[in-house]
Structure formats: C-alpha cells, structure tokens
Design a protein around this motif. Structure first.
Motif, PDB file in Angstrom:
ATOM      1  N   SER A   1       0.486  -1.583  -0.370  1.00 41.64           N
ATOM      2  CA  SER A   1      -0.199   0.050  -0.202  1.00 41.64           C
ATOM      3  C   SER A   1       1.213   1.261   0.273  1.00 41.64           C
ATOM      4  O   SER A   1       0.236   2.051  -0.407  1.00 41.64           O
ATOM      5  CB  SER A   1      -0.720   0.571   1.360  1.00 41.64           C
ATOM      6  OG  SER A   1      -1.923  -1.186   1.331  1.00 41.64           O
ATOM      7  N   GLN A   2       2.003   1.156   0.880  1.00 42.59           N
ATOM      8  CA  GLN A   2       3.158   2.372   0.884  1.00 42.59           C
ATOM      9  C   GLN A   2       3.652   2.270  -0.441  1.00 42.59           C
ATOM     10  O   GLN A   2       3.777   3.907  -0.775  1.00 42.59           O
ATOM     11  CB  GLN A   2       3.683   1.954   1.996  1.00 42.59           C
ATOM     12  CG  GLN A   2       4.882   3.795   2.180  1.00 42.59           C
ATOM     13  CD  GLN A   2       4.432   5.016   2.811  1.00 42.59           C
ATOM     14  OE1 GLN A   2       3.351   4.578   3.556  1.00 42.59           O
ATOM     15  NE2 GLN A   2       3.956   5.889   1.776  1.00 42.59           N
ATOM     16  N   SER A   3       3.752   1.691  -0.850  1.00 42.96           N
ATOM     17  CA  SER A   3       4.345   1.554  -2.011  1.00 42.96           C
ATOM     18  C   SER A   3       3.428   2.114  -3.256  1.00 42.96           C
ATOM     19  O   SER A   3       3.981   2.822  -4.553  1.00 42.96           O
ATOM     20  CB  SER A   3       5.317   0.251  -2.989  1.00 42.96           C
ATOM     21  OG  SER A   3       6.172  -0.350  -2.106  1.00 42.96           O
ATOM     22  N   ALA A   4       2.241   1.627  -3.046  1.00 38.78           N
ATOM     23  CA  ALA A   4       1.523   1.953  -4.467  1.00 38.78           C
ATOM     24  C   ALA A   4       1.132   3.675  -4.293  1.00 38.78           C
ATOM     25  O   ALA A   4       1.044   4.553  -5.082  1.00 38.78           O
ATOM     26  CB  ALA A   4       0.388   1.607  -4.317  1.00 38.78           C
ATOM     27  N   ALA A   5       1.018   4.144  -3.039  1.00 40.38           N
ATOM     28  CA  ALA A   5       0.601   5.884  -2.229  1.00 40.38           C
ATOM     29  C   ALA A   5       2.155   6.664  -3.201  1.00 40.38           C
ATOM     30  O   ALA A   5       1.912   7.514  -3.417  1.00 40.38           O
ATOM     31  CB  ALA A   5       0.542   6.108  -1.742  1.00 40.38           C
ATOM     32  N   ASP A   6       2.967   6.128  -2.941  1.00 37.00           N
ATOM     33  CA  ASP A   6       4.695   6.720  -2.683  1.00 37.00           C
ATOM     34  C   ASP A   6       5.145   6.613  -4.268  1.00 37.00           C
ATOM     35  O   ASP A   6       4.585   7.471  -5.219  1.00 37.00           O
ATOM     36  CB  ASP A   6       5.675   6.092  -3.256  1.00 37.00           C
ATOM     37  CG  ASP A   6       5.728   6.022  -0.999  1.00 37.00           C
ATOM     38  OD1 ASP A   6       5.656   6.887  -0.424  1.00 37.00           O
ATOM     39  OD2 ASP A   6       6.684   5.084  -0.534  1.00 37.00           O
TER      40      ASP A   6
ATOM     41  N   LYS B   1       6.565  13.049  -7.114  1.00 34.38           N
ATOM     42  CA  LYS B   1       6.860  14.050  -7.728  1.00 34.38           C
ATOM     43  C   LYS B   1       7.748  14.298  -8.862  1.00 34.38           C
ATOM     44  O   LYS B   1       9.044  12.969  -9.650  1.00 34.38           O
ATOM     45  CB  LYS B   1       7.587  15.035  -7.064  1.00 34.38           C
ATOM     46  CG  LYS B   1       7.075  15.793  -5.636  1.00 34.38           C
ATOM     47  CD  LYS B   1       7.981  16.598  -5.285  1.00 34.38           C
ATOM     48  CE  LYS B   1       7.637  16.876  -3.605  1.00 34.38           C
ATOM     49  NZ  LYS B   1       8.240  17.764  -3.280  1.00 34.38           N
ATOM     50  N   PRO B   2       7.609  14.590  -9.963  1.00 38.20           N
ATOM     51  CA  PRO B   2       8.263  14.011 -11.285  1.00 38.20           C
ATOM     52  C   PRO B   2       9.724  14.473 -11.260  1.00 38.20           C
ATOM     53  O   PRO B   2       9.644  15.776 -10.674  1.00 38.20           O
ATOM     54  CB  PRO B   2       6.739  14.862 -12.155  1.00 38.20           C
ATOM     55  CG  PRO B   2       6.110  15.931 -11.918  1.00 38.20           C
ATOM     56  CD  PRO B   2       6.193  15.452 -10.235  1.00 38.20           C
ATOM     57  N   ASP B   3      10.296  14.159 -12.414  1.00 35.26           N
ATOM     58  CA  ASP B   3      11.540  14.270 -12.040  1.00 35.26           C
ATOM     59  C   ASP B   3      12.037  15.317 -12.980  1.00 35.26           C
ATOM     60  O   ASP B   3      11.395  15.852 -14.344  1.00 35.26           O
ATOM     61  CB  ASP B   3      12.474  13.645 -12.762  1.00 35.26           C
ATOM     62  CG  ASP B   3      12.518  12.650 -11.937  1.00 35.26           C
ATOM     63  OD1 ASP B   3      12.061  11.848 -10.705  1.00 35.26           O
ATOM     64  OD2 ASP B   3      12.482  10.357 -12.391  1.00 35.26           O
TER      65      ASP B   3
END
Length: 64
Positions: free
Chosen positions: A52-57, A62-64
């Motif tokens: 869930s944390q990975s999906a939220a991250d 932020k775009p590079d």
C-alpha cells in the motif's frame, strides 16, 4: 465425580521477556508455536502495508 478435585491449570498469554524457566517442554513448544504463528501474521500485515505504501508513493511521486 472427582472432576472438581483435579487442579485446573489456567494458561495465560505469554508476555515478551517473561521468565519461562518454570515452563514445561510442552509449554515451551506451544508458546513457540504460537509465537511463530504470530510472526507469520505480522509479516503478512507488514507485506500488505508495504504494498500500500509503495502504491501511494508511486501515485504521489514528484515528477523528475
């Protein structure tokens, strides 16, 4: 008839760090079995939360 004369042994929950020197071998085996099951349960919840944390991250990165 004499059932009420037999001592009843009340099992209590194991507490981390508890003195286990008075535990019998079967008590130790049972406690270890319960702790291993709890570790597996916690691992499954941790894996779910990590996903869930990975999906939220990924969603809020932020775009590079």
């Amino acid at each position: 008839m004499f059932d009420d004369l037999e001592p009843t042994r009340k099992k209590t929950a194991y507490v981390l760090g508890q003195d286990v020197s008075a535990f019998s071998l079967s008590d130790l085996d049972e406690t270890m079995k319960q702790l291993e099951a709890e570790i597996a349960r916690l691992g499954a919840v941790r894996k779910q939360k990590s996903a869930s944390q990975s999906a939220a991250d990924a969603l809020f990165r932020k775009p590079d």
